[in-house]
Design an enzyme around this catalytic site. Structure first.
Site, short mmCIF file in Angstrom:
data_model
loop_
_atom_site.label_atom_id
_atom_site.label_comp_id
_atom_site.label_asym_id
_atom_site.label_seq_id
_atom_site.Cartn_x
_atom_site.Cartn_y
_atom_site.Cartn_z
N LYS A 14 0.84 -1.21 0.00
CA LYS A 14 0.00 0.00 0.00
C LYS A 14 0.87 1.25 0.00
CE LYS A 14 -2.08 -1.25 3.86
NZ LYS A 14 -1.37 -2.50 4.15
N ARG A 88 -10.16 0.23 8.21
CA ARG A 88 -9.75 -1.16 8.39
C ARG A 88 -10.60 -1.92 9.40
NH1 ARG A 88 -3.73 0.11 8.54
NH2 ARG A 88 -3.11 -1.77 9.54
N ARG A 123 11.72 -5.35 5.25
CA ARG A 123 11.48 -3.92 4.97
C ARG A 123 12.42 -3.05 5.80
NH1 ARG A 123 5.57 -1.57 5.50
NH2 ARG A 123 5.74 -2.48 7.58
N ARG A 157 10.78 -0.92 11.27
CA ARG A 157 9.63 -0.57 12.10
C ARG A 157 9.52 -1.55 13.27
NH1 ARG A 157 4.53 0.53 8.17
NH2 ARG A 157 3.48 -0.77 9.72
N ARG A 168 -0.46 -8.88 13.45
CA ARG A 168 -1.08 -7.96 12.48
C ARG A 168 -1.86 -8.72 11.41
NH1 ARG A 168 4.16 -5.19 10.73
NH2 ARG A 168 2.90 -4.04 9.23
P1 AP5 Z 1 4.82 -1.55 1.92
O1 AP5 Z 1 4.51 -0.80 0.68
O2 AP5 Z 1 5.52 -0.83 3.02
O3 AP5 Z 1 3.52 -2.34 2.44
P2 AP5 Z 1 2.21 -1.79 3.19
O4 AP5 Z 1 1.04 -2.47 2.58
O5 AP5 Z 1 2.21 -0.31 3.25
O6 AP5 Z 1 2.45 -2.44 4.61
P3 AP5 Z 1 2.29 -1.81 6.07
O7 AP5 Z 1 3.07 -2.69 6.99
O8 AP5 Z 1 2.64 -0.36 6.09
O9 AP5 Z 1 0.76 -1.99 6.30
P4 AP5 Z 1 0.02 -1.95 7.64
O10 AP5 Z 1 -1.38 -1.87 7.21
O11 AP5 Z 1 0.37 -3.07 8.55
O12 AP5 Z 1 0.62 -0.67 8.37
P5 AP5 Z 1 0.10 0.80 8.60
O13 AP5 Z 1 1.26 1.70 8.58
O14 AP5 Z 1 -1.08 1.10 7.76
O15 AP5 Z 1 5.71 -2.80 1.47
C1 AP5 Z 1 6.20 -3.73 2.44
C2 AP5 Z 1 7.59 -4.24 1.98
O16 AP5 Z 1 7.43 -4.97 0.78
C3 AP5 Z 1 8.60 -3.12 1.67
O17 AP5 Z 1 9.87 -3.52 2.09
C4 AP5 Z 1 8.55 -2.99 0.14
O18 AP5 Z 1 9.78 -2.54 -0.39
C5 AP5 Z 1 8.25 -4.43 -0.25
N1 AP5 Z 1 7.48 -4.53 -1.50
C6 AP5 Z 1 6.47 -3.72 -1.93
N2 AP5 Z 1 6.00 -4.13 -3.12
C7 AP5 Z 1 6.73 -5.25 -3.44
C8 AP5 Z 1 6.73 -6.14 -4.57
N3 AP5 Z 1 5.87 -5.99 -5.60
N4 AP5 Z 1 7.60 -7.18 -4.57
C9 AP5 Z 1 8.48 -7.38 -3.51
N5 AP5 Z 1 8.53 -6.54 -2.44
C10 AP5 Z 1 7.66 -5.50 -2.42
O19 AP5 Z 1 -0.46 0.72 10.10
C11 AP5 Z 1 0.43 0.54 11.17
C12 AP5 Z 1 -0.34 0.53 12.48
O20 AP5 Z 1 -0.99 1.80 12.66
C13 AP5 Z 1 -1.46 -0.50 12.61
O21 AP5 Z 1 -0.98 -1.77 13.00
C14 AP5 Z 1 -2.33 0.16 13.70
O22 AP5 Z 1 -1.73 0.02 14.97
C15 AP5 Z 1 -2.26 1.65 13.31
N6 AP5 Z 1 -3.32 2.03 12.37
C16 AP5 Z 1 -3.16 2.58 11.13
N7 AP5 Z 1 -4.34 2.78 10.54
C17 AP5 Z 1 -5.27 2.34 11.41
C18 AP5 Z 1 -6.69 2.26 11.36
N8 AP5 Z 1 -7.37 2.67 10.28
N9 AP5 Z 1 -7.34 1.76 12.44
C19 AP5 Z 1 -6.68 1.35 13.53
N10 AP5 Z 1 -5.34 1.39 13.65
C20 AP5 Z 1 -4.64 1.88 12.59
MG MG Z 2 2.31 1.12 4.76
#
Ligand code: AP5
Ligand code: MG
Length: 217
Positions: A14, A88, A123, A157, A168
């Site tokens: 994402k 989410r 990552r 992270r 997660r």
């Molecule tokens: P990346 O692009 O970083 O993946 P991502 O989908 O953004 O993963 P996240 O871990 O950020 O998602 P998340 O939903 O757990 O975290 P968020 O920050 O939203 O890619 C991942 C890796 O893969 C990278 O190394 C990249 O280089 C690699 N990659 C990408 N594409 C690739 C490909 N095609 N091939 C190979 N490798 C590839 O949320 C974090 C925390 O915040 C949550 O746990 C929660 O505590 C809180 N939070 C956030 N939003 C909410 C909400 N709405 N409600 C409640 N809590 C929330």
């Molecule tokens: Mg992300």
């Protein structure tokens, strides 16, 4: 204002795809995870409230998220917005509807679980410009250092440790997978197979945007 939602499990890409879309198309990206991490870095009241919850890989409350998203959307009135990480839970999807925004499309990035774990454990992030790297799939030129920010060491992270990753993924299945069903019945969900080259995935995601003339530059 039109809203696009990028949804998918942790590590689906994402952030990677959202950053490309923001760079190349006239759309404002709102990543709730990034906003919350900024609060933690700045040690705000909200940051102190959510720090340990996020480190454990659990979800922050729906109430906190609604207040945060409502405030962020109010600041970018009139622009098209890409949501990364919101909604989410089904309660958050209802709350978003309650804000009166029009959801243009929900783009679901589908990736196998084994690939997600490899992506998240490998990552690395630049703490300064927030660029996303992967030690194998998209390594920096000089191991451990950002390509753009001189002398800045990449970090991992806190929630990217393997046991937190499993927490997660379980929460995603329980709380977030139902959000897909929520939008599917409204005819608003398009699935993109999000494995393989980042640029190939981008082409598929961007084509969904380009169906909407209003976002073409
Ligand atoms: P990346 O692009 O970083 O993946 P991502 O989908 O953004 O993963 P996240 O871990 O950020 O998602 P998340 O939903 O757990 O975290 P968020 O920050 O939203 O890619 C991942 C890796 O893969 C990278 O190394 C990249 O280089 C690699 N990659 C990408 N594409 C690739 C490909 N095609 N091939 C190979 N490798 C590839 O949320 C974090 C925390 O915040 C949550 O746990 C929660 O505590 C809180 N939070 C956030 N939003 C909410 C909400 N709405 N409600 C409640 N809590 C929330
Ligand atoms: Mg992300």
């Amino acid at each position: 204002m039109k809203v696009w939602i990028l949804i998918g499990p942790p590590g689906a890409g994402k952030g990677t795809q959202g950053d490309l879309l923001k760079e190349r198309l006239p759309i404002h990206k709102l990543s709730t995870g990034d906003v919350l991490r900024k609060h933690i870095e700045a040690e705000t009241t909200l940051g102190r409230q959510v720090k340990s919850i996020m480190a454990e890989g659990k979800l922050v409350s729906d109430e906190i998220l609604l207040a945060l998203v409502a405030a962020e959307l109010a600041e970018v009135q009139g622009q098209d917005v890409l949501l990364d990480g919101y909604p989410r839970t089904v309660a958050q999807a209802d709350a978003l509807e309650g804000l009166g925004v029009s959801v243009a499309q929900v783009i679901y990035l589908a990736v196998d679980e084994s690939a997600l774990v490899r992506r998240l454990t490998g990552r690395r992030l630049c703490p300064s410009c927030k660029r996303i790297y992967h030690i194998e799939a998209s390594p920096p030129q000089l191991a451990g250092h950002c390509d753009y920010c001189v002398d800045t060491a990449l970090i991992q992270r806190e929630d990217d440790q393997e046991e937190r990753i499993w927490t997660r993924l379980a929460i995603y299945e329980k709380e977030t997978a139902p959000v897909l069903a929520y939008y599917r019945v409204k005819g608003l969900c398009q699935e993109v197979k999000a494995e393989g080259e980042v640029e190939n995935i981008y082409a598929k995601v961007a084509s969904i945007f380009l169906q909407e003339q209003s976002v073409i530059k």
